[in-house]
Design a protein around this motif. Sequence first.
Motif, PDB file in Angstrom:
ATOM      1  N   ASN A  61       0.819  -1.210   0.000  1.00 54.94           N
ATOM      2  CA  ASN A  61       0.000   0.000   0.000  1.00 54.94           C
ATOM      3  C   ASN A  61       0.856   1.264   0.000  1.00 54.94           C
ATOM      4  O   ASN A  61       0.446   2.311  -0.502  1.00 54.94           O
ATOM      5  CB  ASN A  61      -1.051  -0.007   1.125  1.00 54.94           C
ATOM      6  N   ALA A  62       2.096   1.189   0.505  1.00 59.88           N
ATOM      7  CA  ALA A  62       2.991   2.345   0.426  1.00 59.88           C
ATOM      8  C   ALA A  62       3.437   2.595  -1.017  1.00 59.88           C
ATOM      9  O   ALA A  62       3.481   3.741  -1.483  1.00 59.88           O
ATOM     10  CB  ALA A  62       4.210   2.127   1.326  1.00 59.88           C
ATOM     11  N   VAL A  63       3.757   1.519  -1.738  1.00 59.71           N
ATOM     12  CA  VAL A  63       4.171   1.654  -3.139  1.00 59.71           C
ATOM     13  C   VAL A  63       3.025   2.205  -3.977  1.00 59.71           C
ATOM     14  O   VAL A  63       3.219   3.095  -4.821  1.00 59.71           O
ATOM     15  CB  VAL A  63       4.643   0.293  -3.694  1.00 59.71           C
ATOM     16  N   VAL A  64       1.821   1.687  -3.758  1.00 63.12           N
ATOM     17  CA  VAL A  64       0.655   2.180  -4.503  1.00 63.12           C
ATOM     18  C   VAL A  64       0.410   3.653  -4.202  1.00 63.12           C
ATOM     19  O   VAL A  64       0.078   4.442  -5.086  1.00 63.12           O
ATOM     20  CB  VAL A  64      -0.592   1.333  -4.165  1.00 63.12           C
ATOM     21  N   GLU A  65       0.582   4.035  -2.947  1.00 60.13           N
ATOM     22  CA  GLU A  65       0.402   5.441  -2.546  1.00 60.13           C
ATOM     23  C   GLU A  65       1.343   6.355  -3.326  1.00 60.13           C
ATOM     24  O   GLU A  65       0.936   7.392  -3.860  1.00 60.13           O
ATOM     25  CB  GLU A  65       0.675   5.576  -1.044  1.00 60.13           C
ATOM     26  N   GLU A  66       2.604   5.984  -3.403  1.00 62.32           N
ATOM     27  CA  GLU A  66       3.573   6.780  -4.148  1.00 62.32           C
ATOM     28  C   GLU A  66       3.256   6.788  -5.638  1.00 62.32           C
ATOM     29  O   GLU A  66       3.380   7.821  -6.305  1.00 62.32           O
ATOM     30  CB  GLU A  66       4.981   6.235  -3.919  1.00 62.32           C
ATOM     31  N   ARG A  67       2.862   5.637  -6.159  1.00 66.01           N
ATOM     32  CA  ARG A  67       2.573   5.542  -7.594  1.00 66.01           C
ATOM     33  C   ARG A  67       1.397   6.436  -7.977  1.00 66.01           C
ATOM     34  O   ARG A  67       1.440   7.143  -8.985  1.00 66.01           O
ATOM     35  CB  ARG A  67       2.275   4.085  -7.950  1.00 66.01           C
ATOM     36  N   LEU A  68       0.341   6.427  -7.169  1.00 62.13           N
ATOM     37  CA  LEU A  68      -0.817   7.266  -7.462  1.00 62.13           C
ATOM     38  C   LEU A  68      -0.462   8.745  -7.402  1.00 62.13           C
ATOM     39  O   LEU A  68      -0.920   9.540  -8.227  1.00 62.13           O
ATOM     40  CB  LEU A  68      -1.948   6.959  -6.468  1.00 62.13           C
ATOM     41  N   ALA A  69       0.356   9.112  -6.411  1.00 61.60           N
ATOM     42  CA  ALA A  69       0.766  10.515  -6.303  1.00 61.60           C
ATOM     43  C   ALA A  69       1.583  10.937  -7.515  1.00 61.60           C
ATOM     44  O   ALA A  69       1.396  12.038  -8.055  1.00 61.60           O
ATOM     45  CB  ALA A  69       1.568  10.730  -5.019  1.00 61.60           C
ATOM     46  N   LEU A  70       2.476  10.071  -7.968  1.00 64.41           N
ATOM     47  CA  LEU A  70       3.294  10.386  -9.143  1.00 64.41           C
ATOM     48  C   LEU A  70       2.424  10.505 -10.389  1.00 64.41           C
ATOM     49  O   LEU A  70       2.607  11.422 -11.207  1.00 64.41           O
ATOM     50  CB  LEU A  70       4.355   9.298  -9.343  1.00 64.41           C
TER      51      LEU A  70
END
Length: 364
Positions: free
Chosen positions: A269-278
Amino acid sequence: MPESERRDVAVVLSGGGINGVLLELGFLRRLSESALWERIGWIYGTSAGALAGTMAALDRLGDLEEFLLGLQPEDAFRPRPIWQLPGGLHDYTLPETVADRIGSAHELGTALAASPIELVVYATDVTEYPEGDGERDFELEYPARTTAPETMGRAILASAAISGIVLPLAVDGRIATDGGWVRNFPFEHAYRNPDVAAIAAFRYVASYPRSDPAFLERARERLERFRAVPPVRALLTEVQLAQERSSRGEPAHYGELIVRLMRVAFARNAVVEERLALERETSVGELRRLREVAVEADRAGLRAEVDDRGAALHRQAGSGHRLAGKQGYFHQQRRGARAGAYYARADAPDEPKLERALDAHEGR
């Protein structure tokens, strides 16, 4: 608002256990030495980040350092005698330790409500709902300024209750545990805050050693002495199966499986969070560039229209009539556009809209 009073920076702190909170302390120390520190208006934290964020919001980083350096394992998670296998259940002693050395849940919640920096922490909702879970996202959010002090203090500790080690806490009628399951890195919430102009974020990226199966061998050796007892013989069989699973790289027991699943969920969920923000940042950038292209194209189209109308007027009036000496104006950037609008309006009463449009584009 004066520049010195502006608070438009958000800090985001992830989970990460004891290693995470120690590294976040260093991150916050460095941040406190920068010009951004006085501009911080929000701290979004999960698990270790909830604890570190609490002390940062209260401007007590020195107390946090002293607390961490004096912390012993049993001060946070004390093994129960019957569960002393790795990954076994522990008593959650951190709430009592925090109350003794830092402040009670109510005291912390009250102080946070009065802080110029708003702390927001996240926990995972594991409450049973008989009507079903179809519309729940299992995320519990606790902002310090709108949450009752006692509830806020308990929410911070629930966010840090590592699920693979301790049981969850009751928080204001909900059963709450480690926030890392649903929001290990709460970057999205900071990003969506319209009052935030900049974000300073720390995400702990963990590395895990392979589980040590030596404890299984020790347990087997002890049990061998009582092999004649039927229940012990059955337990011995289970230990031997666990050793076989461990040798194949599989979880040796259920506790280890829970820990592995927890690591996967937290990292995912941390990786997805960063990916969505990018992706969102990229989309905003593309929209901004598209707008610039559209405005420039619109401006160019208006200028071309002015040139065409000016040339038509020039042909109608003749080379020596009224526009003598002004011919070059229709081909000079801003001055040409304004001159063209003026003469078009003077000779054609139905042209004021064109001039207004040009004025808007030229900033007049």
